[in-house]
Design a protein around this motif. Sequence first.
Motif, PDB file in Angstrom:
ATOM      1  N   VAL A   1      40.760  34.033  37.038  1.00  0.00           N
ATOM      2  CA  VAL A   1      41.626  33.209  37.876  1.00  0.00           C
ATOM      3  C   VAL A   1      42.652  32.498  36.994  1.00  0.00           C
ATOM      4  CG1 VAL A   1      41.693  31.341  39.572  1.00  0.00           C
ATOM      5  CG2 VAL A   1      39.718  32.889  39.495  1.00  0.00           C
ATOM      6  N   GLU A   2      43.936  32.673  37.316  1.00  0.00           N
ATOM      7  CA  GLU A   2      45.000  32.056  36.534  1.00  0.00           C
ATOM      8  C   GLU A   2      45.472  30.770  37.199  1.00  0.00           C
ATOM      9  OE1 GLU A   2      48.169  34.714  35.644  1.00  0.00           O
ATOM     10  OE2 GLU A   2      46.903  36.095  34.491  1.00  0.00           O
ATOM     11  N   LEU A   3      45.561  29.726  36.385  1.00  0.00           N
ATOM     12  CA  LEU A   3      46.027  28.416  36.833  1.00  0.00           C
ATOM     13  C   LEU A   3      47.304  28.074  36.069  1.00  0.00           C
ATOM     14  CD1 LEU A   3      45.830  25.665  38.244  1.00  0.00           C
ATOM     15  CD2 LEU A   3      44.215  24.956  36.480  1.00  0.00           C
ATOM     16  N   VAL A   4      48.398  27.974  36.780  1.00  0.00           N
ATOM     17  CA  VAL A   4      49.694  27.676  36.165  1.00  0.00           C
ATOM     18  C   VAL A   4      49.921  26.169  36.206  1.00  0.00           C
ATOM     19  CG1 VAL A   4      52.184  28.033  36.279  1.00  0.00           C
ATOM     20  CG2 VAL A   4      50.621  29.907  36.847  1.00  0.00           C
ATOM     21  N   VAL A   5      50.101  25.575  35.046  1.00  0.00           N
ATOM     22  CA  VAL A   5      50.392  24.147  34.928  1.00  0.00           C
ATOM     23  C   VAL A   5      51.836  24.001  34.483  1.00  0.00           C
ATOM     24  CG1 VAL A   5      49.814  21.975  33.778  1.00  0.00           C
ATOM     25  CG2 VAL A   5      48.006  23.613  34.349  1.00  0.00           C
ATOM     26  N   ARG A   6      52.579  23.169  35.193  1.00  0.00           N
ATOM     27  CA  ARG A   6      54.000  22.991  34.879  1.00  0.00           C
ATOM     28  C   ARG A   6      54.172  22.544  33.425  1.00  0.00           C
ATOM     29  NH1 ARG A   6      57.837  18.755  35.186  1.00  0.00           N
ATOM     30  NH2 ARG A   6      59.928  19.498  35.678  1.00  0.00           N
ATOM     31  N   ASN A   7      55.102  23.206  32.756  1.00  0.00           N
ATOM     32  CA  ASN A   7      55.478  22.915  31.368  1.00  0.00           C
ATOM     33  C   ASN A   7      54.505  23.478  30.333  1.00  0.00           C
ATOM     34  OD1 ASN A   7      57.710  21.547  32.319  1.00  0.00           O
ATOM     35  ND2 ASN A   7      56.762  19.544  32.160  1.00  0.00           N
ATOM     36  N   LYS A   8      53.452  24.171  30.765  1.00  0.00           N
ATOM     37  CA  LYS A   8      52.624  24.890  29.803  1.00  0.00           C
ATOM     38  C   LYS A   8      53.168  26.311  29.694  1.00  0.00           C
ATOM     39  CE  LYS A   8      48.158  24.339  29.248  1.00  0.00           C
ATOM     40  NZ  LYS A   8      48.010  23.498  28.040  1.00  0.00           N
ATOM     41  N   GLU A   9      53.221  26.815  28.475  1.00  0.00           N
ATOM     42  CA  GLU A   9      53.833  28.121  28.246  1.00  0.00           C
ATOM     43  C   GLU A   9      53.024  29.238  28.895  1.00  0.00           C
ATOM     44  OE1 GLU A   9      55.297  30.917  24.486  1.00  0.00           O
ATOM     45  OE2 GLU A   9      54.163  29.073  24.130  1.00  0.00           O
ATOM     46  N   ARG A  10      51.704  29.141  28.860  1.00  0.00           N
ATOM     47  CA  ARG A  10      50.850  30.178  29.420  1.00  0.00           C
ATOM     48  C   ARG A  10      49.877  29.558  30.426  1.00  0.00           C
ATOM     49  NH1 ARG A  10      51.493  31.296  24.103  1.00  0.00           N
ATOM     50  NH2 ARG A  10      49.779  29.923  23.593  1.00  0.00           N
ATOM     51  N   PRO A  11      49.448  30.347  31.419  1.00  0.00           N
ATOM     52  CA  PRO A  11      48.488  29.806  32.396  1.00  0.00           C
ATOM     53  C   PRO A  11      47.100  29.639  31.788  1.00  0.00           C
ATOM     54  CG  PRO A  11      48.911  32.129  32.844  1.00  0.00           C
ATOM     55  CD  PRO A  11      49.868  31.721  31.760  1.00  0.00           C
ATOM     56  N   LEU A  12      46.343  28.702  32.347  1.00  0.00           N
ATOM     57  CA  LEU A  12      44.924  28.594  32.023  1.00  0.00           C
ATOM     58  C   LEU A  12      44.180  29.701  32.765  1.00  0.00           C
ATOM     59  CD1 LEU A  12      44.538  24.731  32.497  1.00  0.00           C
ATOM     60  CD2 LEU A  12      44.877  25.942  30.352  1.00  0.00           C
ATOM     61  N   VAL A  13      43.107  30.190  32.166  1.00  0.00           N
ATOM     62  CA  VAL A  13      42.343  31.279  32.773  1.00  0.00           C
ATOM     63  C   VAL A  13      40.892  30.835  32.940  1.00  0.00           C
ATOM     64  CG1 VAL A  13      41.570  33.668  32.558  1.00  0.00           C
ATOM     65  CG2 VAL A  13      43.854  33.037  31.799  1.00  0.00           C
ATOM     66  N   LEU A  14      40.393  30.971  34.164  1.00  0.00           N
ATOM     67  CA  LEU A  14      38.997  30.660  34.484  1.00  0.00           C
ATOM     68  C   LEU A  14      38.309  31.950  34.887  1.00  0.00           C
ATOM     69  CD1 LEU A  14      36.692  28.611  35.135  1.00  0.00           C
ATOM     70  CD2 LEU A  14      37.623  28.535  37.461  1.00  0.00           C
ATOM     71  N   ASN A  15      37.291  32.341  34.130  1.00  0.00           N
ATOM     72  CA  ASN A  15      36.537  33.548  34.444  1.00  0.00           C
ATOM     73  C   ASN A  15      35.393  33.206  35.404  1.00  0.00           C
ATOM     74  OD1 ASN A  15      33.962  35.458  33.373  1.00  0.00           O
ATOM     75  ND2 ASN A  15      35.882  36.498  33.821  1.00  0.00           N
ATOM     76  N   VAL A  16      35.368  33.862  36.544  1.00  0.00           N
ATOM     77  CA  VAL A  16      34.348  33.623  37.564  1.00  0.00           C
ATOM     78  C   VAL A  16      33.625  34.925  37.853  1.00  0.00           C
ATOM     79  CG1 VAL A  16      33.876  32.824  39.906  1.00  0.00           C
ATOM     80  CG2 VAL A  16      35.742  31.794  38.595  1.00  0.00           C
ATOM     81  N   LYS A  17      32.294  34.898  37.729  1.00  0.00           N
ATOM     82  CA  LYS A  17      31.467  36.064  37.987  1.00  0.00           C
ATOM     83  C   LYS A  17      30.487  35.770  39.112  1.00  0.00           C
ATOM     84  CE  LYS A  17      31.400  38.303  33.417  1.00  0.00           C
ATOM     85  NZ  LYS A  17      32.338  37.443  32.690  1.00  0.00           N
ATOM     86  N   GLY A  18      29.975  36.826  39.689  1.00  0.00           N
ATOM     87  CA  GLY A  18      28.945  36.727  40.722  1.00  0.00           C
ATOM     88  C   GLY A  18      28.608  38.126  41.206  1.00  0.00           C
ATOM     89  N   SER A  19      27.523  38.248  41.927  1.00  0.00           N
ATOM     90  CA  SER A  19      27.111  39.559  42.450  1.00  0.00           C
ATOM     91  C   SER A  19      26.548  39.393  43.854  1.00  0.00           C
ATOM     92  CB  SER A  19      26.080  40.212  41.534  1.00  0.00           C
ATOM     93  OG  SER A  19      24.905  39.408  41.436  1.00  0.00           O
ATOM     94  N   GLY A  20      26.687  40.439  44.621  1.00  0.00           N
ATOM     95  CA  GLY A  20      26.149  40.429  45.980  1.00  0.00           C
ATOM     96  C   GLY A  20      24.967  41.364  46.097  1.00  0.00           C
ATOM     97  N   TYR A  21      23.982  40.992  46.932  1.00  0.00           N
ATOM     98  CA  TYR A  21      22.846  41.876  47.189  1.00  0.00           C
ATOM     99  C   TYR A  21      22.434  41.721  48.641  1.00  0.00           C
ATOM    100  CZ  TYR A  21      19.542  37.956  47.242  1.00  0.00           C
ATOM    101  OH  TYR A  21      18.848  36.811  47.567  1.00  0.00           O
ATOM    102  N   SER A  22      21.704  42.705  49.130  1.00  0.00           N
ATOM    103  CA  SER A  22      21.162  42.632  50.489  1.00  0.00           C
ATOM    104  C   SER A  22      19.703  43.064  50.456  1.00  0.00           C
ATOM    105  CB  SER A  22      21.969  43.522  51.448  1.00  0.00           C
ATOM    106  OG  SER A  22      21.898  44.878  51.046  1.00  0.00           O
ATOM    107  N   ILE A  23      18.946  42.718  51.473  1.00  0.00           N
ATOM    108  CA  ILE A  23      17.532  43.055  51.566  1.00  0.00           C
ATOM    109  C   ILE A  23      17.387  44.350  52.362  1.00  0.00           C
ATOM    110  CG2 ILE A  23      15.260  42.298  52.403  1.00  0.00           C
ATOM    111  CD1 ILE A  23      16.242  39.425  52.021  1.00  0.00           C
ATOM    112  N   HIS A  24      16.773  45.358  51.749  1.00  0.00           N
ATOM    113  CA  HIS A  24      16.575  46.657  52.403  1.00  0.00           C
ATOM    114  C   HIS A  24      15.106  46.790  52.801  1.00  0.00           C
ATOM    115  CE1 HIS A  24      20.579  47.968  51.102  1.00  0.00           C
ATOM    116  NE2 HIS A  24      20.295  47.349  49.941  1.00  0.00           N
TER     117      HIS A  24
END
Length: 221
Positions: free
Chosen positions: A198-221
Amino acid sequence: PLDTATKVIEFESLGTKVRNTKRFYVVNPTSIPYEFVWESEQELRDGNQALGNQPFRCHARKGMVLPGRKFEMVFDFTPDSPKLLEDFWRFRIPSLQIEVPFLLVGAVLEPDVTLDRARHNFGPLLIGQRARETIHLLNKEHLPFAFHFERSTFATGGFGADAVLDVSPLSGVVGPNASLPIELSFAPTLEKQFNFNVELVVRNKERPLVLNVKGSGYSIH
């Protein structure tokens, strides 16, 4: 080598496209008035090509200092790139044949605005369920900064309640020396691993901040 008579004026800017101002006085200790003029070495060298392209600007190129009085000099620095910038100017009093060289130096600093973490893992979550986590945007500067999240870096599967990953607020302003809560919402729709940068753009910063978000989905069979 720099002339030992050169006066140096240093600017520090929190990001680009920001106007920074320096003020100082020139004093006339004599009993007669004198006229002064500021000349840019770049303009003298490059002519009209240099006009309008300089990050440094002098408010009063010409003027008169009265006897026993002082005159306020004002220079602006408005950078459009993060590199270190230098500009030579010359302060002249033609009637007295006085010249004083000046060096203007401008540096661009990255605003100290960060996230309190660089990554978050929601782990496994049952499809149809939703998990939430709060992170914080930290501003350690004395100025407020606007921000916005790049939706294209995490918006898959819909928006709002239909989104696999949602962020709130998407944009706003973080105040000076303040912390702003940001809510992450994760709701898997498939049995798979999800990985977002996830990229977060902050005014006057040369490059965006990056937040790595993970997760997984499962179901019951």
